[in-house]
Enzyme design. Sequence first.
Site, PDB file in Angstrom:
ATOM      1  N   ASN A   1       6.229   7.031   4.350  1.00 24.39           N
ATOM      2  CA  ASN A   1       7.317   7.331   3.414  1.00 24.39           C
ATOM      3  C   ASN A   1       7.148   8.648   2.661  1.00 24.39           C
ATOM      4  O   ASN A   1       7.670   8.817   1.567  1.00 24.39           O
ATOM      5  CB  ASN A   1       7.552   6.159   2.461  1.00 24.39           C
TER       6      ASN A   1
ATOM      7  N   THR B   1      10.821   3.273  -2.392  1.00 25.64           N
ATOM      8  CA  THR B   1       9.659   3.225  -1.498  1.00 25.64           C
ATOM      9  C   THR B   1      10.090   3.090  -0.042  1.00 25.64           C
ATOM     10  O   THR B   1       9.552   3.751   0.838  1.00 25.64           O
ATOM     11  CB  THR B   1       8.738   2.054  -1.893  1.00 25.64           C
TER      12      THR B   1
ATOM     13  N   ARG C   1       9.596  10.169  -9.831  1.00 30.02           N
ATOM     14  CA  ARG C   1      10.004   8.910  -9.189  1.00 30.02           C
ATOM     15  C   ARG C   1      11.457   9.007  -8.711  1.00 30.02           C
ATOM     16  O   ARG C   1      11.795   8.531  -7.624  1.00 30.02           O
ATOM     17  CB  ARG C   1       9.850   7.729 -10.148  1.00 30.02           C
TER      18      ARG C   1
ATOM     19  N   HIS D   1       3.752  10.004  -2.399  1.00 28.80           N
ATOM     20  CA  HIS D   1       3.295   9.037  -3.406  1.00 28.80           C
ATOM     21  C   HIS D   1       3.487   9.707  -4.750  1.00 28.80           C
ATOM     22  O   HIS D   1       3.268  10.911  -4.894  1.00 28.80           O
ATOM     23  CB  HIS D   1       1.812   8.714  -3.207  1.00 28.80           C
TER      24      HIS D   1
ATOM     25  N   PHE E   1      -1.204  -5.183   3.578  1.00 31.52           N
ATOM     26  CA  PHE E   1      -0.972  -3.860   4.147  1.00 31.52           C
ATOM     27  C   PHE E   1      -2.101  -2.869   3.870  1.00 31.52           C
ATOM     28  O   PHE E   1      -2.049  -1.720   4.326  1.00 31.52           O
ATOM     29  CB  PHE E   1       0.350  -3.278   3.624  1.00 31.52           C
TER      30      PHE E   1
ATOM     31  N   ARG F   1      12.405  10.758   0.081  1.00 33.22           N
ATOM     32  CA  ARG F   1      12.176   9.721   1.096  1.00 33.22           C
ATOM     33  C   ARG F   1      13.388   9.533   2.010  1.00 33.22           C
ATOM     34  O   ARG F   1      13.230   9.302   3.209  1.00 33.22           O
ATOM     35  CB  ARG F   1      11.762   8.415   0.436  1.00 33.22           C
TER      36      ARG F   1
ATOM     37  N   LYS G   1       2.195  12.995   1.838  1.00 34.53           N
ATOM     38  CA  LYS G   1       1.427  12.172   2.775  1.00 34.53           C
ATOM     39  C   LYS G   1       1.336  12.794   4.176  1.00 34.53           C
ATOM     40  O   LYS G   1       2.063  13.740   4.490  1.00 34.53           O
ATOM     41  CB  LYS G   1       2.051  10.778   2.846  1.00 34.53           C
TER      42      LYS G   1
END
Length: 143
Positions: free
Chosen positions: A114, A93, A87, A117, A59, A104, A11
């Site tokens: 964070n 998250t 994951r 994705h 959000f 993260r 991100k």
Amino acid sequence: MAVQRTFSIIKPDAVAKNVIGEITTRFEKAGLRVVASKMVQLSEREAAGFYAEHSERGFFKDLVAFMTSGPVIVQVLEGEDAVLKNRELMGATNPKEAAPGTIRADFAVSIDENAVHGSDSEASAAREIAYFFSATELCARIR
């Protein structure tokens, strides 16, 4: 265990911190191979389309604004149980709840910013991969 493909986004916050290589190295050290990767600047339309399942949530507008705030790296990762492995590498998250040593926990600052994705299922992975990549952009990694 089956070889799977999963989708990942590094991100804008992580791209801005120059940790693209560190994050990708974690994927590779865990046995995931990058079979497609590109840097893109998402438009509002692209980000809204990608996150359409969240369009009715409070959000959503902030998410779209964040995802268009700078370039992202979109990647397809391949390996044994790739969806679950990715994951686990990402962590929770909310980075405050993420296990030490996860992406993260190490690179994210908030639940909004964070760092990464990752697809939550094989079905999501297939849809997300197709959103950003054509079949000809996916490279076989035999070795």
